[in-house]
Design a protein around this motif. Sequence first.
Motif, PDB file in Angstrom:
ATOM      1  N   GLU A  10       0.838  -1.203   0.000  1.00  0.00           N
ATOM      2  CA  GLU A  10       0.000   0.000   0.000  1.00  0.00           C
ATOM      3  C   GLU A  10       0.872   1.253   0.000  1.00  0.00           C
ATOM      4  O   GLU A  10       0.590   2.226  -0.703  1.00  0.00           O
ATOM      5  CB  GLU A  10      -0.936   0.018   1.213  1.00  0.00           C
ATOM      6  CG  GLU A  10      -1.968  -1.096   1.243  1.00  0.00           C
ATOM      7  CD  GLU A  10      -1.506  -2.264   2.094  1.00  0.00           C
ATOM      8  OE1 GLU A  10      -2.350  -3.057   2.513  1.00  0.00           O
ATOM      9  OE2 GLU A  10      -0.284  -2.365   2.346  1.00  0.00           O
ATOM     10  N   VAL A 302      -7.988   8.812  -8.847  1.00  0.00           N
ATOM     11  CA  VAL A 302      -8.816   7.590  -8.776  1.00  0.00           C
ATOM     12  C   VAL A 302      -9.426   7.292 -10.131  1.00  0.00           C
ATOM     13  O   VAL A 302      -9.443   6.130 -10.590  1.00  0.00           O
ATOM     14  CB  VAL A 302      -9.912   7.758  -7.699  1.00  0.00           C
ATOM     15  CG1 VAL A 302     -10.926   6.614  -7.797  1.00  0.00           C
ATOM     16  CG2 VAL A 302      -9.279   7.804  -6.313  1.00  0.00           C
ATOM     17  N   LYS A 305      -6.734   5.916 -12.377  1.00  0.00           N
ATOM     18  CA  LYS A 305      -6.137   4.650 -11.959  1.00  0.00           C
ATOM     19  C   LYS A 305      -7.171   3.547 -11.722  1.00  0.00           C
ATOM     20  O   LYS A 305      -6.875   2.568 -11.022  1.00  0.00           O
ATOM     21  CB  LYS A 305      -5.342   4.876 -10.653  1.00  0.00           C
ATOM     22  CG  LYS A 305      -4.250   5.928 -10.750  1.00  0.00           C
ATOM     23  CD  LYS A 305      -3.151   5.526 -11.709  1.00  0.00           C
ATOM     24  CE  LYS A 305      -2.027   6.551 -11.725  1.00  0.00           C
ATOM     25  NZ  LYS A 305      -0.951   6.207 -12.673  1.00  0.00           N
ATOM     26  N   GLN A 306      -8.339   3.677 -12.305  1.00  0.00           N
ATOM     27  CA  GLN A 306      -9.368   2.658 -12.045  1.00  0.00           C
ATOM     28  C   GLN A 306      -8.936   1.276 -12.518  1.00  0.00           C
ATOM     29  O   GLN A 306      -9.217   0.270 -11.863  1.00  0.00           O
ATOM     30  CB  GLN A 306     -10.684   3.057 -12.732  1.00  0.00           C
ATOM     31  CG  GLN A 306     -11.395   4.194 -12.010  1.00  0.00           C
ATOM     32  CD  GLN A 306     -12.882   4.266 -12.347  1.00  0.00           C
ATOM     33  OE1 GLN A 306     -13.440   3.324 -12.881  1.00  0.00           O
ATOM     34  NE2 GLN A 306     -13.492   5.385 -12.031  1.00  0.00           N
ATOM     35  N   ASP A 308      -5.860   0.148 -12.612  1.00  0.00           N
ATOM     36  CA  ASP A 308      -4.892  -0.328 -11.617  1.00  0.00           C
ATOM     37  C   ASP A 308      -5.609  -0.828 -10.373  1.00  0.00           C
ATOM     38  O   ASP A 308      -5.228  -1.860  -9.787  1.00  0.00           O
ATOM     39  CB  ASP A 308      -3.928   0.791 -11.229  1.00  0.00           C
ATOM     40  CG  ASP A 308      -3.044   1.230 -12.381  1.00  0.00           C
ATOM     41  OD1 ASP A 308      -3.176   0.653 -13.480  1.00  0.00           O
ATOM     42  OD2 ASP A 308      -2.219   2.141 -12.179  1.00  0.00           O
ATOM     43  N   ILE A 309      -6.640  -0.083  -9.964  1.00  0.00           N
ATOM     44  CA  ILE A 309      -7.408  -0.489  -8.782  1.00  0.00           C
ATOM     45  C   ILE A 309      -8.068  -1.844  -9.024  1.00  0.00           C
ATOM     46  O   ILE A 309      -8.053  -2.740  -8.158  1.00  0.00           O
ATOM     47  CB  ILE A 309      -8.465   0.582  -8.432  1.00  0.00           C
ATOM     48  CG1 ILE A 309      -7.778   1.887  -8.037  1.00  0.00           C
ATOM     49  CG2 ILE A 309      -9.372   0.103  -7.313  1.00  0.00           C
ATOM     50  CD1 ILE A 309      -8.711   3.076  -7.921  1.00  0.00           C
ATOM     51  N   ARG A 313      -7.508  -5.318  -6.984  1.00  0.00           N
ATOM     52  CA  ARG A 313      -8.627  -6.029  -6.348  1.00  0.00           C
ATOM     53  C   ARG A 313      -8.673  -7.493  -6.786  1.00  0.00           C
ATOM     54  O   ARG A 313      -8.914  -8.382  -5.970  1.00  0.00           O
ATOM     55  CB  ARG A 313      -9.949  -5.335  -6.692  1.00  0.00           C
ATOM     56  CG  ARG A 313     -10.164  -3.993  -6.018  1.00  0.00           C
ATOM     57  CD  ARG A 313     -10.257  -4.133  -4.487  1.00  0.00           C
ATOM     58  NE  ARG A 313     -11.217  -5.117  -4.084  1.00  0.00           N
ATOM     59  CZ  ARG A 313     -12.538  -4.900  -3.984  1.00  0.00           C
ATOM     60  NH1 ARG A 313     -13.029  -3.699  -4.258  1.00  0.00           N
ATOM     61  NH2 ARG A 313     -13.352  -5.872  -3.597  1.00  0.00           N
ATOM     62  N   ILE A 322      -7.091  -0.577  -0.639  1.00  0.00           N
ATOM     63  CA  ILE A 322      -7.227   0.431  -1.699  1.00  0.00           C
ATOM     64  C   ILE A 322      -7.419   1.812  -1.082  1.00  0.00           C
ATOM     65  O   ILE A 322      -6.801   2.798  -1.517  1.00  0.00           O
ATOM     66  CB  ILE A 322      -8.409   0.085  -2.623  1.00  0.00           C
ATOM     67  CG1 ILE A 322      -8.194  -1.289  -3.283  1.00  0.00           C
ATOM     68  CG2 ILE A 322      -8.619   1.172  -3.666  1.00  0.00           C
ATOM     69  CD1 ILE A 322      -6.969  -1.350  -4.166  1.00  0.00           C
ATOM     70  N   SER A 406     -10.714   8.384  -1.185  1.00  0.00           N
ATOM     71  CA  SER A 406     -10.234   7.048  -0.843  1.00  0.00           C
ATOM     72  C   SER A 406     -11.391   6.070  -0.701  1.00  0.00           C
ATOM     73  O   SER A 406     -11.315   4.910  -1.152  1.00  0.00           O
ATOM     74  CB  SER A 406      -9.432   7.102   0.462  1.00  0.00           C
ATOM     75  OG  SER A 406      -8.340   7.981   0.343  1.00  0.00           O
ATOM     76  N   ALA A 409     -12.580   5.233  -4.133  1.00  0.00           N
ATOM     77  CA  ALA A 409     -11.681   4.280  -4.782  1.00  0.00           C
ATOM     78  C   ALA A 409     -11.931   2.860  -4.290  1.00  0.00           C
ATOM     79  O   ALA A 409     -11.876   1.887  -5.071  1.00  0.00           O
ATOM     80  CB  ALA A 409     -10.234   4.678  -4.529  1.00  0.00           C
ATOM     81  N   ALA A 410     -12.218   2.727  -3.006  1.00  0.00           N
ATOM     82  CA  ALA A 410     -12.461   1.400  -2.438  1.00  0.00           C
ATOM     83  C   ALA A 410     -13.740   0.771  -2.980  1.00  0.00           C
ATOM     84  O   ALA A 410     -13.906  -0.456  -2.928  1.00  0.00           O
ATOM     85  CB  ALA A 410     -12.513   1.493  -0.915  1.00  0.00           C
TER      86      ALA A 410
END
Length: 421
Positions: A10, A302, A305-306, A308-309, A313, A322, A406, A409-410
Amino acid sequence: MSIFQKLPYEWQVGLRYTRAGKRSGRNSFISFISLISVAGIGLGVAALIVVLSVMNGFQKEVTDRLMSVLAHVEVFDTRGAMPDWREQAQAALRNPQVRAAAPFVETQGMLLRDEAMRPVIVRGVLPQEEGKVSSVAAQVKRGSFAALTPGSYNIVLGVELARALGAELGQNVTLMLEREPFSRAGVLPRMRAFTVAGIFDAGHNELDSGLAFVHIGDAEAMQHLAGPSGLRLRLVDMNRAPQVVRELKASMPGELWMRDWSKVSASWYALVQSQKNMMFIILSMIIAVAAFNLVSTLVMTVTDKQADIAILRTLGASPASIMKIFMIQGAVVGLLGAAFGIAAGALLAFNVGVIVPFIERLFGMHFLSKEVYKISAVPSDLHWLDVGVIGLVAFALALLATLYPSWWAARVKPAEALRYE
């Protein structure tokens, strides 16, 4: 293996997002917005540090001038007079915080000259002892403080008081005190002519316009006292005055009551503190605006970088991880901004005496008139406790600004994020 690689993933991803942004136009723009956020937080922190330092400087300047005439602690005898003041002074001096003691008599009255009349606080002192507890003798600009001798009925006036009365050295002024009621006629005044033997300038309008000194013997004679009203004490550390008062009450004999300098000037200090608090709140709003610029920065990150997220996940990263990545990114920006602001603010605060004259010469203006403010330079007194509080507030606001991006993003769903990749 580097320290960076030993960090939890992280931290690695969050720090990489913070310093990335050179490879594409979109990332470069996000990086530019991050730098703007750092600069905004830093400027807000620096401005708040400088403003509070200048306010502390003015407070210290005024306090020093007040304390050059006022006592740190005043001790009174409930009987109205203290004929055994030497023994009481010795008892006070046994406290290691008490540096010096001097007797005094204080009363209120009116000073008259021709058609001018001004209210005044008259303080009877022993000139040779008064120098141990105040700097008033050194502040006499004309005449001499030593001219206050018993039976001479000489008086030393504040510069503004002398100006208001139109009194010069060697001229007479009339001191009028209230006499106790003795008949149905009511209260009649006691009046006595005094010769102006000196004029002092403490640099504080309240003192210069409303205070006068006479010899303690003359003050006792006018008030029919058997001794001084009490003692004025000078301490090693004036900030410990309330504690010293409690210790003296327990150690000194007799029925005494005491007050320290913070009680005498309580209203002034409350006003200054309220002004500092309001200034802190107002300038904290500037830091808050800059900190909440992080919201837009992180929202753009965010969005960018979706993918990447989504990959993180699918590899098993939890929503909390995240969220932690983007909170770390925002926290780093806040930390950098606070550090930049503290460094810049401290540098400016330490050099106010150089910077302000440069600005005055550059623009041909003068911020402080010596005739009005009694000082010609902008004072500055940096308190590191203030710096620490400002830095923590800036960092906390930046951290608070990361919560919504944040959390958003989660909530990114991997399948939807990768649908068009």
